[in-house]
Design a protein around this motif. Structure first.
Motif, PDB file in Angstrom:
ATOM      1  N   ASN A   1       1.301  -1.481   0.238  1.00 49.23           N
ATOM      2  CA  ASN A   1       0.652   0.388   0.131  1.00 49.23           C
ATOM      3  C   ASN A   1       0.928   1.000  -0.119  1.00 49.23           C
ATOM      4  N   LYS A   2       0.743   1.974  -0.865  1.00 52.93           N
ATOM      5  CA  LYS A   2       1.943   2.857  -1.460  1.00 52.93           C
ATOM      6  C   LYS A   2       0.887   4.416  -1.052  1.00 52.93           C
ATOM      7  N   GLY A   3       0.022   4.313  -0.234  1.00 54.59           N
ATOM      8  CA  GLY A   3      -0.505   5.791   0.254  1.00 54.59           C
ATOM      9  C   GLY A   3      -1.913   5.602  -0.500  1.00 54.59           C
ATOM     10  N   GLN A   4      -2.401   4.899  -1.920  1.00 56.59           N
ATOM     11  CA  GLN A   4      -3.493   5.242  -2.218  1.00 56.59           C
ATOM     12  C   GLN A   4      -4.977   4.714  -1.258  1.00 56.59           C
ATOM     13  N   PHE A   5      -4.771   4.621  -0.741  1.00 62.46           N
ATOM     14  CA  PHE A   5      -5.610   3.978   0.727  1.00 62.46           C
ATOM     15  C   PHE A   5      -5.502   5.100   1.923  1.00 62.46           C
ATOM     16  N   PRO A   6      -5.787   6.376   1.708  1.00 61.37           N
ATOM     17  CA  PRO A   6      -5.575   6.817   2.433  1.00 61.37           C
ATOM     18  C   PRO A   6      -5.846   6.394   3.841  1.00 61.37           C
ATOM     19  N   ALA A   7      -7.373   5.691   3.837  1.00 63.07           N
ATOM     20  CA  ALA A   7      -7.718   4.912   5.882  1.00 63.07           C
ATOM     21  C   ALA A   7      -6.666   4.018   6.454  1.00 63.07           C
ATOM     22  N   VAL A   8      -5.480   3.758   5.945  1.00 58.94           N
ATOM     23  CA  VAL A   8      -4.883   2.293   5.657  1.00 58.94           C
ATOM     24  C   VAL A   8      -3.585   2.979   6.098  1.00 58.94           C
ATOM     25  N   PRO A   9      -3.094   2.512   6.848  1.00 63.95           N
ATOM     26  CA  PRO A   9      -1.421   2.899   7.655  1.00 63.95           C
ATOM     27  C   PRO A   9      -0.589   2.647   6.165  1.00 63.95           C
ATOM     28  N   TYR A  10       0.155   3.770   6.474  1.00 61.40           N
ATOM     29  CA  TYR A  10       1.545   3.666   4.961  1.00 61.40           C
ATOM     30  C   TYR A  10       1.961   2.221   4.762  1.00 61.40           C
ATOM     31  N   GLY A  11       2.609   1.552   3.781  1.00 59.12           N
ATOM     32  CA  GLY A  11       3.730   0.768   3.665  1.00 59.12           C
ATOM     33  C   GLY A  11       3.155  -0.772   4.546  1.00 59.12           C
ATOM     34  N   LEU A  12       1.567  -0.881   4.880  1.00 55.69           N
ATOM     35  CA  LEU A  12       0.913  -1.915   4.722  1.00 55.69           C
ATOM     36  C   LEU A  12       1.044  -3.300   3.460  1.00 55.69           C
TER      37      LEU A  12
ATOM     38  N   ASP B   1     -12.224 -10.609  -2.390  1.00 59.17           N
ATOM     39  CA  ASP B   1     -11.951 -10.517   0.042  1.00 59.17           C
ATOM     40  C   ASP B   1     -10.663  -9.841  -0.293  1.00 59.17           C
ATOM     41  N   THR B   2     -10.155  -8.912   0.718  1.00 52.24           N
ATOM     42  CA  THR B   2      -8.476  -7.951   0.815  1.00 52.24           C
ATOM     43  C   THR B   2      -8.205  -7.631   2.574  1.00 52.24           C
ATOM     44  N   LEU B   3      -7.312  -8.252   2.147  1.00 54.39           N
ATOM     45  CA  LEU B   3      -6.810  -8.331   3.800  1.00 54.39           C
ATOM     46  C   LEU B   3      -5.398  -7.042   3.921  1.00 54.39           C
ATOM     47  N   TYR B   4      -5.113  -7.018   5.262  1.00 54.90           N
ATOM     48  CA  TYR B   4      -4.430  -5.965   5.549  1.00 54.90           C
ATOM     49  C   TYR B   4      -2.931  -6.313   5.936  1.00 54.90           C
ATOM     50  N   TRP B   5      -1.650  -6.309   5.974  1.00 54.71           N
ATOM     51  CA  TRP B   5      -0.902  -6.990   6.367  1.00 54.71           C
ATOM     52  C   TRP B   5       0.526  -6.964   7.228  1.00 54.71           C
ATOM     53  N   GLY B   6       1.618  -6.769   8.359  1.00 53.42           N
ATOM     54  CA  GLY B   6       2.573  -5.721   7.791  1.00 53.42           C
ATOM     55  C   GLY B   6       3.246  -6.930   7.386  1.00 53.42           C
ATOM     56  N   TRP B   7       4.730  -6.386   7.772  1.00 52.27           N
ATOM     57  CA  TRP B   7       6.156  -7.009   7.458  1.00 52.27           C
ATOM     58  C   TRP B   7       6.647  -8.104   7.479  1.00 52.27           C
TER      59      TRP B   7
END
Length: 322
Positions: A134-145, A172-178
């Motif tokens: 995620n490079k900031g295209q979703f403002p509600a999602v922390p940058y870099g996930l 379906d979408t999931l957000y992950w750490g590194w």
């Protein structure tokens, strides 16, 4: 399927229409029909791994074809836990030996149905997962996930039919750490997260709905207390008595609206539709623009719910697809 109902009001006043008239909100669960009309009378169904056996598994931000074994096992478990089909059979060994998607022929469907002793097949045909940063295209999602987007596709087959009954695709979408995640764990999490979406396509599921409720006056507050305590019958009696004894036409219309909500909560949709019509006629031109909009919106919600119940009856009893 177990029925669970949890009525409650949101904390505080949702909307203040006037100094002596408050609009609160209640919620409860309703059984909603599946997107696909697979009937309860389908006694047995098998979940088949139809992903290409020789498909490539690629990481590093590129598209990945997930493990069919994990996907089929998770989907079969979700269907079994829904307690809709009497029997759910799992076949997680790949039946597609090719390197690309291959639909089942009528002969193959009949052969698998005989071998597994089932009437219906659900095949997991595709399970692509796109992973990117995620490079900031979703403002509600922390940058870099990292973001994973899964797009599983399944087909429904029935013995003796010449082609698939239906094809289903969900996103379906999931957000992950590194942090490092092993591929089996990664795909297991993706499969677990997407299973409810697929199951809701195939079997009726419970959904929480929210309805506005006029909580003006001591009696209506008592009605709300009854609803919070799951004493719907007492709420009905109190509200009915208030309607019969109230003389003010505007107040009577709002109580009639509440009667519609209570009847919907009790599962009496036809009666709820009658009450909302009574409420609208009782109000005449005495309602504010906001109140008129609320009455109209609820009428439309009940109309949709009535159509859902028709579909539900078919899914719970019809011996063939409609």
């Amino acid at each position: 399927m177990k029925r669970r109902i949890y009525p409650f009001t949101l904390i505080g006043i949702m909307v203040l229409l006037s100094a002596c008239n408050t609009l609160s909100m209640i919620s409860f669960e309703q059984l909603v029909p599946a997107k696909q009309n697979v009937p309860l009378s389908a006694q047995s169904i098998a979940v088949i791994n139809n992903l290409p056996e020789n498909g490539n598994l690629v990481g590093n931000g590129k598209e990945m074809v997930a493990y069919g074994k994990i996907g089929t096992e998770t989907l079969a478990k979700g269907l079994a836990e829904a307690e809709y089909f009497p029997e759910v059979v799992l076949c997680d060994a790949p039946v597609n030996a090719l390197s690309e998607r291959q639909d089942l022929t009528a002969e193959r469907v009949d052969s698998l149905c005989r071998a597994l002793q089932v009437e219906w097949l659900l095949t997991l045909d595709e399970f692509p997962v796109l992973v990117y940063e995620n490079k900031g295209q979703f403002p509600a999602v922390p940058y870099g996930l990292r973001v994973s987007e899964a797009q599983p596709q399944i087909s429904i087959y029935k013995a003796s039919h010449t082609s698939s009954i239906a094809r289903i695709a969900v996103n379906d979408t999931l957000y992950w750490g590194w942090e490092a995640v092993a591929l089996p764990t990664f795909f297991s999490e993706v499969a677990i997260n997407m299973t409810p979406r697929l199951v809701s396509q195939l079997v009726p599921t419970w959904k929480e709905v929210y309805r506005y409720f006029f909580e003006n006056g001591a009696t209506m507050r008592d009605v709300m207390i009854c609803l919070r305590e799951n004493d719907v019958e007492e709420a009905y009696k109190l509200c009915m008595n208030a309607y019969n004894t109230t003389k003010n036409e505007k107040s009577k219309a709002k109580i009639a609206y509440n009667m519609a909500v209570i009847n919907e909560r009790m599962g009496n949709i036809s009666t709820a539709c009658e009450w909302i019509e009574t409420a609208r006629k009782q109000a005449g031109g005495k309602l504010s623009a906001k109140e008129q909009s609320l009455f109209q919106e609820y009428k439309e919600q009940l109309t949709r719910r009535k159509a859902e119940e028709t579909t539900l009856r078919k899914q719970m009893a019809t011996p063939t697809l409609q």
